[in-house]
Design a protein around this motif. Structure first.
Motif, PDB file in Angstrom:
ATOM      1  N   PHE A 212     -32.665  39.928  11.344  1.00 41.15           N
ATOM      2  CA  PHE A 212     -32.486  40.781  12.858  1.00 41.15           C
ATOM      3  C   PHE A 212     -31.614  40.135  14.371  1.00 41.15           C
ATOM      4  O   PHE A 212     -32.306  38.881  14.418  1.00 41.15           O
ATOM      5  CB  PHE A 212     -33.743  41.501  13.033  1.00 41.15           C
ATOM      6  CG  PHE A 212     -34.326  42.438  12.493  1.00 41.15           C
ATOM      7  CD1 PHE A 212     -33.953  42.314  10.683  1.00 41.15           C
ATOM      8  CD2 PHE A 212     -35.142  42.953  12.589  1.00 41.15           C
ATOM      9  CE1 PHE A 212     -34.917  43.801  10.115  1.00 41.15           C
ATOM     10  CE2 PHE A 212     -35.696  44.046  11.590  1.00 41.15           C
ATOM     11  CZ  PHE A 212     -35.503  45.210  10.619  1.00 41.15           C
ATOM     12  N   GLU A 213     -31.026  41.064  14.514  1.00 39.35           N
ATOM     13  CA  GLU A 213     -31.300  40.651  16.304  1.00 39.35           C
ATOM     14  C   GLU A 213     -32.364  41.457  17.073  1.00 39.35           C
ATOM     15  O   GLU A 213     -32.214  42.681  16.418  1.00 39.35           O
ATOM     16  CB  GLU A 213     -29.649  40.639  16.950  1.00 39.35           C
ATOM     17  CG  GLU A 213     -28.942  42.459  16.622  1.00 39.35           C
ATOM     18  CD  GLU A 213     -27.529  42.576  16.289  1.00 39.35           C
ATOM     19  OE1 GLU A 213     -26.817  41.610  16.862  1.00 39.35           O
ATOM     20  OE2 GLU A 213     -27.053  44.194  16.210  1.00 39.35           O
ATOM     21  N   HIS A 214     -32.224  40.385  18.385  1.00 41.47           N
ATOM     22  CA  HIS A 214     -33.721  41.493  18.217  1.00 41.47           C
ATOM     23  C   HIS A 214     -33.139  41.673  20.014  1.00 41.47           C
ATOM     24  O   HIS A 214     -32.165  41.365  21.198  1.00 41.47           O
ATOM     25  CB  HIS A 214     -34.628  41.171  18.570  1.00 41.47           C
ATOM     26  CG  HIS A 214     -35.107  40.860  17.305  1.00 41.47           C
ATOM     27  ND1 HIS A 214     -34.544  39.549  16.510  1.00 41.47           N
ATOM     28  CD2 HIS A 214     -36.074  41.501  17.014  1.00 41.47           C
ATOM     29  CE1 HIS A 214     -35.943  39.629  15.365  1.00 41.47           C
ATOM     30  NE2 HIS A 214     -36.297  41.035  15.689  1.00 41.47           N
ATOM     31  N   GLY A 215     -33.570  42.639  20.842  1.00 37.15           N
ATOM     32  CA  GLY A 215     -33.828  42.962  22.126  1.00 37.15           C
ATOM     33  C   GLY A 215     -34.677  43.361  22.942  1.00 37.15           C
ATOM     34  O   GLY A 215     -36.138  44.096  22.096  1.00 37.15           O
ATOM     35  N   LEU A 216     -35.447  42.697  23.975  1.00 33.63           N
ATOM     36  CA  LEU A 216     -36.993  42.547  24.460  1.00 33.63           C
ATOM     37  C   LEU A 216     -36.384  42.821  26.335  1.00 33.63           C
ATOM     38  O   LEU A 216     -36.132  42.641  26.671  1.00 33.63           O
ATOM     39  CB  LEU A 216     -37.652  41.153  24.657  1.00 33.63           C
ATOM     40  CG  LEU A 216     -38.225  41.183  25.497  1.00 33.63           C
ATOM     41  CD1 LEU A 216     -39.543  41.313  24.697  1.00 33.63           C
ATOM     42  CD2 LEU A 216     -39.107  40.137  25.699  1.00 33.63           C
TER      43      LEU A 216
END
Length: 332
Positions: A212-216
């Protein structure tokens, strides 16, 4: 933007500014203010899409609003409007929104409860904050449907996840899996969506899928991840290759964020108004169908007003967009 609080390998990008340095650390995307909802528009902070990034997994749109005093702002009043090629994800921190759509769904969005609407081939809906709402605060997110499912039928799901507690964090997983909990809501691509509240001076490390790539998205307070301090309203991007993500709250107050993720989408999309397609022609057709009152989008009952007309198309072909290309061999 100033470099106060910036950690290692960090690039901060305002919408319309230069692209972040790709392939290292955390890319920090800052929001722009956008009016939402026609003549009685409320202002939202938009971090996705922008020039630096179109997608995080299949997540293609992130609006963040509030906390707004409804007595001053008038709250949310979004008349009937259409969607194609996407799912809408509504998540509130405070307040209540009444949802109606053209498949007959009538539901309320409340804090800690997911409302997910699928508008593949076409759907329309309304969103109105309820009379009892005094403070409105939350996020609205979109998920792009993959090519094989972007003409799927209308659907609506509701889920209230149980909180999971881990190392000073309270986690509510509304899509996908995290911290030992899995949402029962099905998705068309591998996705993650979760609210995370960190206690003062707490650190939690979350096992994540390295594919996965993630965004916070930080809602409240400041949160440090991978050596980078993210301030309220900012979205930190982490590329694939992370088997864990560590979040640190170094302050005396609770901090809150929404973590999204997914496998890289791999498709170029066209986003215009409320539509997600693959070509300029997709958008033109959807706009024509909406303006003509086509049955493609159905009808929303129970809203005391007119629907929102489509804006004029730009005097140019709308080109498909993907994400910037990362350096060869980079996982971040």
């Amino acid at each position: 933007m100033s470099g106060v609080g910036m950690g290692r390998d960090t690039a901060r990008t305002a919408a319309g500014d230069r692209e972040p340095a790709l392939g290292t650390g955390v890319d920090v995307l800052t929001p722009r203010d956008v009016p939402l909802g026609g003549p009685r528009a409320m202002t939202v902070r938009r971090t996705l899409p922008q020039r630096a990034r179109t997608l995080i997994g299949a997540w293609c749109f992130i609006d963040h609003y509030g906390p707004d005093d409804v007595a001053e702002t008038g709250g949310m009043d979004v008349a009937p409007h259409p969607h194609i090629g996407l799912q809408t994800v509504s998540w509130l921190f405070s307040g209540e929104i009444e949802h109606r759509d053209s498949m007959g769904s009538h539901a309320f969005v409340r804090p800690g409860e997911l409302n997910l609407m699928t508008g593949g081939h076409g759907i329309s809906h309304t969103e109105v904050s309820t009379p009892g709402t005094t403070v409105l605060h939350g996020v609205q997110l979109w998920v792009a449907l993959p090519e094989g499912h972007r003409d799927t039928g209308r659907d609506f799901r509701h889920h209230a996840p149980e909180p999971v507690r881990q190392d000073g964090a309270v986690i509510r997983v509304f899509l996908g899996s995290l911290a030992g909990d899995t949402s029962p809501v099905p998705t068309f691509t591998p996705l993650l969506g979760a609210e995370i509240v960190l206690a003062p001076h707490s650190t939690t490390t979350l096992d994540t899928d390295p594919a996965f790539e993630h965004g916070l998205l930080v809602d409240q307070g400041d949160i440090r991840t991978d050596g980078t301090l993210l301030r309220g309203g900012e979205l930190g991007y982490l590329g694939p290759g992370n088997a864990e993500v560590t979040l640190v709250n170094e302050t005396d107050a609770p901090a809150r964020a929404v973590l999204v993720g997914g496998t890289p989408f791999g498709e170029r999309i066209v986003m215009w108004w409320n539509f997600v397609g693959r070509s300029h022609e997709d958008i033109v057709e959807a706009r024509q169908d909406w303006e003509a009152g086509s049955g493609r989008f159905g009808h929303v009952d129970g809203y005391p007003g007119d629907r929102i007309p489509a804006p004029a198309l730009p005097n140019a072909t709308i080109a498909p967009r993907g994400n910037p290309t990362r350096p060869k061999g980079s996982t971040r």
